[in-house]
Design a protein around this motif. Structure first.
Motif, mmCIF file in Angstrom:
data_model
loop_
_atom_site.group_PDB
_atom_site.id
_atom_site.type_symbol
_atom_site.label_atom_id
_atom_site.label_comp_id
_atom_site.label_asym_id
_atom_site.label_seq_id
_atom_site.Cartn_x
_atom_site.Cartn_y
_atom_site.Cartn_z
ATOM 1 N N VAL A 36 49.752 35.570 38.457
ATOM 2 C CA VAL A 36 48.719 34.778 39.115
ATOM 3 C C VAL A 36 49.269 33.437 39.577
ATOM 4 O O VAL A 36 48.932 32.941 40.667
ATOM 5 N N ARG A 37 50.163 32.850 38.803
ATOM 6 C CA ARG A 37 50.738 31.561 39.192
ATOM 7 C C ARG A 37 51.678 31.698 40.384
ATOM 8 O O ARG A 37 51.886 30.737 41.135
ATOM 9 N N GLN A 38 52.239 32.887 40.542
ATOM 10 C CA GLN A 38 53.129 33.122 41.665
ATOM 11 C C GLN A 38 52.372 33.344 42.971
ATOM 12 O O GLN A 38 52.914 33.127 44.055
ATOM 13 N N GLU A 39 51.106 33.763 42.879
ATOM 14 C CA GLU A 39 50.366 34.171 44.067
ATOM 15 C C GLU A 39 49.316 33.168 44.556
ATOM 16 O O GLU A 39 48.947 33.212 45.726
ATOM 17 N N ILE A 40 48.836 32.320 43.674
ATOM 18 C CA ILE A 40 47.759 31.415 44.077
ATOM 19 C C ILE A 40 48.279 30.003 44.299
ATOM 20 O O ILE A 40 49.401 29.664 43.927
ATOM 21 N N ASP A 41 47.446 29.172 44.889
ATOM 22 C CA ASP A 41 47.716 27.742 45.014
ATOM 23 C C ASP A 41 46.992 27.055 43.861
ATOM 24 O O ASP A 41 45.760 26.983 43.835
ATOM 25 N N GLU A 42 47.756 26.539 42.913
ATOM 26 C CA GLU A 42 47.151 25.939 41.721
ATOM 27 C C GLU A 42 46.443 24.625 42.022
ATOM 28 O O GLU A 42 45.723 24.104 41.160
ATOM 29 N N LYS A 43 46.632 24.093 43.214
ATOM 30 C CA LYS A 43 45.869 22.911 43.598
ATOM 31 C C LYS A 43 44.430 23.290 43.939
ATOM 32 O O LYS A 43 43.542 22.437 43.930
ATOM 33 N N LEU A 44 44.233 24.568 44.250
ATOM 34 C CA LEU A 44 42.895 25.047 44.627
ATOM 35 C C LEU A 44 42.193 25.757 43.481
ATOM 36 O O LEU A 44 40.983 25.584 43.283
ATOM 37 N N PHE A 45 42.936 26.585 42.750
ATOM 38 C CA PHE A 45 42.366 27.384 41.671
ATOM 39 C C PHE A 45 43.157 27.149 40.389
ATOM 40 O O PHE A 45 44.380 27.291 40.375
ATOM 41 N N ARG A 46 42.456 26.826 39.331
ATOM 42 C CA ARG A 46 43.114 26.646 38.038
ATOM 43 C C ARG A 46 43.242 28.003 37.364
ATOM 44 O O ARG A 46 42.230 28.666 37.094
ATOM 45 N N PRO A 47 44.462 28.486 37.083
ATOM 46 C CA PRO A 47 44.614 29.791 36.420
ATOM 47 C C PRO A 47 44.381 29.678 34.919
ATOM 48 O O PRO A 47 44.907 28.770 34.259
ATOM 49 N N LEU A 48 43.592 30.591 34.382
ATOM 50 C CA LEU A 48 43.266 30.566 32.955
ATOM 51 C C LEU A 48 43.387 31.964 32.368
ATOM 52 O O LEU A 48 43.106 32.964 33.041
ATOM 53 N N ASP A 49 43.788 32.032 31.106
ATOM 54 C CA ASP A 49 43.873 33.289 30.372
ATOM 55 C C ASP A 49 42.475 33.640 29.883
ATOM 56 O O ASP A 49 41.875 32.895 29.102
ATOM 57 N N ILE A 50 41.958 34.769 30.326
ATOM 58 C CA ILE A 50 40.574 35.129 30.028
ATOM 59 C C ILE A 50 40.353 35.380 28.531
ATOM 60 O O ILE A 50 39.220 35.278 28.041
ATOM 61 N N SER A 51 41.432 35.685 27.797
ATOM 62 C CA SER A 51 41.291 35.887 26.348
ATOM 63 C C SER A 51 41.074 34.569 25.620
ATOM 64 O O SER A 51 40.592 34.546 24.487
ATOM 65 N N GLU A 52 41.412 33.466 26.266
ATOM 66 C CA GLU A 52 41.257 32.148 25.653
ATOM 67 C C GLU A 52 40.031 31.409 26.191
ATOM 68 O O GLU A 52 39.386 30.653 25.468
ATOM 69 N N THR A 53 39.742 31.620 27.461
ATOM 70 C CA THR A 53 38.592 30.964 28.096
ATOM 71 C C THR A 53 37.874 31.977 28.967
ATOM 72 O O THR A 53 38.456 32.509 29.915
#
Length: 604
Positions: free
Chosen positions: A89-106
């Motif tokens: 997910v970090r390789q494919e998205i723009d982290e300035k637009l979308f914050r990537p989160l682990d669904i098992s944690e949040t």
């Protein structure tokens, strides 16, 4: 034909596209008086593989994994993925637009509760969420003064100017010699599962295709037809399917035992059922909230439960099991030819992740029975192998050299669905690699050799595969095994071997056995065979006992095995398995492969 399989989803956004699309979505939400929107990676059936027209998450964010969820608010947005995709997910998205989160944690629901402002109105498309999903959001938002708003139309669809149309793949009758049971017999069996309801609304296309002995081509890699069905306690079932998918012959065959209806009539039919006060069962896992609420609003009584076909479909009949075994023999021969070819070609330094995957499909096609691959081949070298669901693209394509290569692949044949993973080393395996590989292999063998009483679920077996990794302070972040269909989905429920696998395992179920280990930035190891649950007779035993029959046939890389870490029983299992592979496949492969196979399956 092959090239397109290794491209990122055609409408997945680049960084600049994603920024523009996100801005347009926010503008549209503002126009509708909304403060946010929920964007699942889902279609109206909660399929793993969705039609191109349902790839809204990829269009908006650029993330192309098979599971994900985004929440868009006025000034911030987040995307949630599981452990398989935290790197991708970090390789494919723009982290300035979308914050990537682990669904098992949040969870998306909890994140929304923490970030939505007081009085916010959050829109959602009720066709792509289940009632249970919406209830989880509602519970998390209790006391937050946040309102969930079902929308008549998905706002992304209006913004997606080149959105593909709904699929109209041809539907075919699944031959009786492979189905093993008539549709009429299956329908009688399913009615026994209505449990007093007036009808069941079937929303899982896999269940529908199994129940009516049909197959389709609406999504990639899984031979399903997108449709809904209504199974009444009396009278003919109704199949809601686009008539463009049916030729005259198929239509005539289906009309012998069911009524064909266009999908556009489903809402009206559920409304009528509601006005009659009927109780209708809906599948908890796949039924759109839209359909459940339609019945309820009309005065009906929705009952959320398991699809009545879910368990019967998972317990394969004799014809389906025989087909699975035959499919795995052919598939094993193709994979073994590939492994022999790879062992010769890889050290020369001319292979890439894509060319290796292309070669593997070529070997499968040469057996003449391949209908499709059962999922996008995971062809991963080096650090890419540490990404459990890595998908090679032209941009990411690595040249294969000295190191670890992992190939997770499968095929769709009329008589069965396959899924197999092998990890091999190009060059000499390090001591560390041999230890990690052997610990994974020991876990694989522990599952293969497991004997357990009736009533045991996959959750109770999951630790068998992890024990030897745990002893070294290691683990893996995916389930040990998933169910597999009969010329249907390569990922089938309700059976699975995982911490969440609560369904008791029953003879006839097919599952994968695939423990792994992933060393980020270095290599990954996964060893996967498919197994059938079978009865086991134990002399002097007092309980009905079950075990597993391994049906996948392909060598494990003995150059990565450290025998000193294995028990005599484990070595005995491996030698017996390899002897069976050699005896079964040797007559089916060429002389060069046969010579390699003898060495690859030597006793240790």
């Amino acid at each position: 034909m092959f090239e397109a399989k290794f491209q990122t989803f055609a409408d997945a956004s680049s960084s600049s596209d994603s920024a523009a699309r996100l801005a347009s979505l926010r503008q549209e939400l503002k126009r509708q008086g909304l403060d946010g929107f929920l964007v699942p990676r889902a279609d109206a059936h909660q399929n793993e593989y969705v039609p191109k027209c349902a790839e809204r998450l990829a269009w908006l964010t650029g993330f192309t994994g098979s599971a994900g969820f985004a929440v868009v608010l006025e000034k911030q947005a987040a995307i949630f993925v599981d452990g398989r995709y935290v790197i991708q997910v970090r390789q494919e998205i723009d982290e300035k637009l979308f914050r990537p989160l682990d669904i098992s944690e949040t969870s998306p629901a909890n994140w929304l509760a923490d970030h939505a402002h007081h009085g916010a109105r959050i829109g959602y498309d009720p066709w792509v969420h289940t009632s249970a999903q919406i209830e989880r959001f509602a519970k998390a938002l209790e006391g937050k003064e946040v309102t969930l708003v079902p929308l008549d139309a998905n706002p992304i669809d209006a913004l997606w100017s080149e959105r593909p149309g709904e699929p109209v793949g041809a539907v075919v009758i699944h031959p009786p010699r492979y189905a093993g049971e008539s549709a009429a017999a299956k329908i009688r069996k399913l009615r026994d599962g209505l449990k007093g309801a007036d009808a069941a609304l079937m929303s899982d296309p896999h269940a529908i295709c199994w129940a009516f002995n049909i197959r389709g081509s609406d999504v990639a890699h899984t031979p399903i037809a997108l449709a809904f069905a209504l199974l009444p306690k009396d009278g003919a079932p109704r199949l809601y399917i686009d008539g463009a998918k049916l030729d005259a012959k198929t239509r005539a065959a289906l009309e012998k035992f069911l009524t064909l209806r266009e999908p556009s009539t489903l809402i009206d039919d559920l409304t009528e059922a509601g006005r009659r006060g009927e109780t209708v069962m809906f599948d908890t896992v796949t039924a759109p909230a839209k359909l459940v609420e339609t019945l309820r609003a009309a005065g009906g009584k929705p009952r959320l439960a398991d699809d009545p076909a879910s368990l019967p479909k998972a317990i394969k009949n004799k014809a389906e099991l025989a087909g699975a075994r035959e499919a795995h023999i052919r598939d094993g021969a193709a994979l073994t030819r590939f492994l022999a070819w790879f062992a010769e070609a890889a050290p020369k330094g001319r292979l890439t992740e894509i060319s290796a995957a292309e070669a593997l499909e070529t070997f499968r096609r040469e057996n003449g029975d391949l209908r499709d691959i059962s999922f996008p081949t995971i062809s991963a070298f080096g650090a890419h192998a540490a990404i459990p669901h890595y998908r090679v693209t032209e941009k990411s394509n690595l040249k294969i050299g000295r190191g670890v290569y992992l190939v997770d692949s499968g095929a769709q044949y009329l008589d069965g669905t396959t899924d197999v993973t092998r990890t091999v080393c190009v060059g000499r395996a390090s001591k560390q690699l041999r230890e990690h590989f052997t610990r994974v292999l020991k876990g694989h063998i522990a599952i293969a050799r497991a004997v357990f009483p009736k009533g045991v679920s996959g959750a109770q077996l999951d630790a068998f595969a992890r024990r030897y990794l745990w002893e070294a302070g290691l683990d893996f972040d995916h389930g040990t095994g998933h169910g597999v269909g009969a010329y249907l989905s390569v990922h089938e429920g309700p059976q699975r071997i995982s911490k969440l696998g609560t369904t008791p395992l029953v003879p006839g179920m097919i599952l994968s056995n695939e423990p792994g280990y992933y060393r980020a930035g270095e290599y990954g190891i996964r060893l996967e065979n498919l197994v059938i649950v079978e009865k086991r007779e134990i002399k002097g035993g007092e309980r009905e006992m079950y075990g597993f029959e391994t049906i996948t046939l392909a060598p494990f890389d003995l150059n990565c095995v450290e025998p000193k870490l294995m028990t005599p029983e484990e070595i005995g299992w491996l030698n017996t398995y390899h002897a069976h592979v050699r005896k079964t496949l040797a007559p089916l492969v060429d002389a060069t492969t046969r010579k390699w196979l003898r060495e690859a399956t030597r006793a240790i």
